[in-house]
Motif scaffolding. Structure first.
Motif, short mmCIF file in Angstrom:
data_model
loop_
_atom_site.label_atom_id
_atom_site.label_comp_id
_atom_site.label_asym_id
_atom_site.label_seq_id
_atom_site.Cartn_x
_atom_site.Cartn_y
_atom_site.Cartn_z
N HIS A 251 -6.27 -8.63 8.39
CA HIS A 251 -5.48 -9.19 7.47
C HIS A 251 -5.89 -8.78 5.98
CE1 HIS A 251 -3.60 -12.35 10.22
NE2 HIS A 251 -3.42 -11.05 10.55
N ASP A 252 -7.28 -8.82 5.68
CA ASP A 252 -7.90 -8.59 4.38
C ASP A 252 -8.05 -7.07 4.11
OD1 ASP A 252 -7.81 -11.28 3.83
OD2 ASP A 252 -9.72 -11.68 4.98
N THR A 253 -7.81 -6.27 5.06
CA THR A 253 -7.91 -4.79 4.88
C THR A 253 -6.70 -4.02 4.81
OG1 THR A 253 -8.77 -4.65 7.00
CG2 THR A 253 -10.55 -4.90 5.48
N ARG A 254 -6.36 -3.71 6.12
CA ARG A 254 -5.10 -2.59 6.31
C ARG A 254 -3.94 -3.62 5.74
NH1 ARG A 254 -5.58 -0.20 12.18
NH2 ARG A 254 -7.42 0.96 12.22
N THR A 261 0.82 -1.61 -1.76
CA THR A 261 1.42 -0.31 -1.95
C THR A 261 3.13 -0.50 -1.51
OG1 THR A 261 1.07 0.15 0.33
CG2 THR A 261 -0.54 1.06 -1.42
N TRP A 262 3.61 -0.07 -0.40
CA TRP A 262 4.77 0.17 -0.15
C TRP A 262 5.52 -1.20 0.13
CZ3 TRP A 262 6.67 -1.37 4.83
CH2 TRP A 262 5.77 -1.34 5.78
N GLY A 263 4.79 -2.50 0.67
CA GLY A 263 5.20 -3.73 0.70
C GLY A 263 5.63 -4.33 -0.36
N LYS A 264 5.42 -4.11 -1.70
CA LYS A 264 5.76 -4.52 -3.00
C LYS A 264 7.48 -4.26 -3.08
CE LYS A 264 3.00 -2.85 -5.78
NZ LYS A 264 2.24 -2.34 -6.98
N HIS A 265 7.84 -3.35 -2.36
CA HIS A 265 9.13 -2.70 -2.84
C HIS A 265 10.33 -2.75 -1.76
CE1 HIS A 265 7.48 -0.46 -6.04
NE2 HIS A 265 6.42 0.09 -5.18
N THR A 279 -0.37 -16.10 3.60
CA THR A 279 -0.58 -15.31 2.69
C THR A 279 -0.01 -14.01 2.40
OG1 THR A 279 -2.67 -14.46 3.20
CG2 THR A 279 -2.57 -16.62 2.12
N LEU A 280 0.40 -13.53 3.83
CA LEU A 280 0.90 -11.91 3.95
C LEU A 280 2.46 -11.96 3.67
CD1 LEU A 280 -1.32 -10.49 6.77
CD2 LEU A 280 -1.42 -10.19 4.37
#
Length: 469
Positions: A251-254, A261-265, A279-280
């Protein structure tokens, strides 16, 4: 007449006598509407060119139409049907992909020049691995270094084989003198080279480099790869539900790399884990973590996603690992070529199982390897959610592929834009022509750098499409 003059005269006579009747064109095609249409356009273009040059029709085959044998894309299952049909009536067979551009006048000239040379058995653009790589099962042949290394053809540029070479390979296989030992089909050109060369200490005929087979278009090129075109505007990213398999230890790494990265989009992003983590956000899918396989977990994810998207305008589901590195904009561009929705379609990087051995060839099947991401239409997800897993550690990608073949009407579609490994695991020529959609694995180089290098610029332009839904 001296030796040089004799050689020149022989080559001149071959150039004069060689024409399209000595050649068979094989377009290694797929049956889904988009790829079939691209292959059909190439077929018609080849026919038109040869008619203009020679006023005759060439022999052109689409494999999904004329040779619909299981695993035809891996080339080796095509050898026997082609030899049975054309041994004695053709000299060469050209293998190309639907996105290969072919200039028939230059191609015929290149083959005419090679034809009188009895030491030339197959020609193409040569690729070589600079180090052992996972996509080739870390096979590396130091024994061939004195001969220029283990070279294999760049399939996207096409390659040509003498029909006699194909016939001799079949004789060796059918007599038991050469065994087909590969369980998995991953890179057809590399695996064909392994078959041709046989024992690296006493290899069969090495690929003859011929730079008429190009990696970029040029005046002297007989063939070259064309870029994959989009089919209109990119689809809205909100039409895709992104489901990421993870584990609480990552959870805190990968998983955080995905978020950075791509999750923001993307709008519809859900992590599936063995523990809840708002939090994820990640939810406990109710399946214990396993080091390999993840079949039960993947089927549970499909069931949950289908509940979440019920009555929502979702057309596609993207299954990712937590170390999948994705270009969202490029995924949306690529999916503009496919209908999706209720159609049963699974899309990604195709592997094959069972095609490389005679005893399992009839039981072989395709599957989408999961690391580079798997795209499922909603209809395919509904069908595959009913697949049974042999156990918690059964391989999810292979189970879904076998189930798709045996129990559902799901079409498996290959795209070379998805990648199971890192950019450094591929020859530069093999990925430079395209706009890759994904890579896989968090190791050198840093995944943040991989994303920034390949995808970040395009993803900054991903539009939100709430008003279009």
């Amino acid at each position: 007449m001296d030796t040089v003059a004799i050689i020149f005269f022989t080559i001149l006579q071959s150039v004069i006598s060689f024409d399209s009747r000595d050649l068979v064109f094989v377009i290694v095609s797929q049956g889904d509407p988009y790829h079939a249409s691209v292959a059909a356009r190439l077929e018609q273009d080849i026919i038109r060119q040869v008619q203009n040059i020679e006023k005759r029709d060439p022999r052109v085959h689409l494999t999904h139409v004329d040779f619909p044998v299981p695993g035809a894309w891996s080339i080796i299952p095509l050898l026997r049907p082609l030899v049975s049909r054309y041994n004695g009536s053709a000299r060469w067979v050209l293998f190309v992909e639907p996105h290969t551009a072919v200039r028939c006048d230059r191609l015929l000239h290149a083959l005419a020049a090679a034809d009188p040379r009895q030491d030339i058995h197959w020609i193409g653009y040569p690729l070589r691995d600079v180090e052992p790589t996972i996509i080739h099962h870390f096979a590396f042949y130091d024994e061939l270094e004195e001969d220029g290394g283990f070279v294999y053809p760049h399939f996207a540029s096409g390659f040509a084989m003498r029909i006699q070479l194909m016939a001799s390979l079949m004789d060796l296989i059918e007599s038991g003198a050469r065994r087909l030992e590969a369980d998995f089909s991953i890179d057809p050109a590399f695996e064909l080279a392994q078959l041709v060369y046989g024992d690296p200490k006493q290899p069969g005929p090495l690929l003859t480099p011929d730079h008429s087979f190009c990696v970029v278009s040029g005046d002297t090129c007989a063939t070259y790869p064309r870029q994959f075109d989009t089919c209109g505007s990119p689809i809205p990213e909100e039409w895709i539900f992104f489901a990421v398999k993870t584990w609480s230890g990552f959870h805190d790494t990968r998983a955080k790399v995905v978020k950075k990265t791509w999750g923001k989009h993307v709008t519809n992003l859900q992590f599936y884990s063995d523990k809840d983590d708002p939090t994820l956000p990640a939810i406990d899918i109710g399946v214990p973590n396993s080091k390999t396989g993840h079949c039960v977990k993947t089927v549970a994810i499909l069931e949950d996603v289908l509940r979440r998207i019920d009555r929502r305008p979702i057309r596609w589901i993207f299954l990712a690992d937590d170390d999948t590195i994705l270009g969202v904009r490029r995924l949306c561009e690529m999916l503009s070529c496919y209908r999706g929705g209720a159609d049963n379609m699974m899309l990604g990087e195709r592997y094959g199982y069972g095609y490389g051995k005679k005893e399992t060839a009839g039981k072989g099947y395709d599957y989408i390897t999961g690391g580079g991401g798997t795209v499922l239409s909603v209809g395919a997800a509904r069908a595959l959610a009913a697949c049974a897993c042999a156990g918690i550690s059964a391989p999810d990608d292979m189970t879904l592929g076998a189930c798709a073949r045996a129990h559902t009407k799901t079409t498996i579609v290959h795209s070379p834009l998805f990648h199971q490994a890192r950019p450094s695991d591929y020859p530069r020529e093999a990925i430079a022509r395209d706009r890759p959609v994904s890579f896989h694995r968090h190791s050198a180089p840093d995944p943040l750098l991989v994303y920034a290098t390949w995808f970040r610029h395009d993803d900054m332009a991903v539009p939100r499409a709430r008003d279009e839904l």
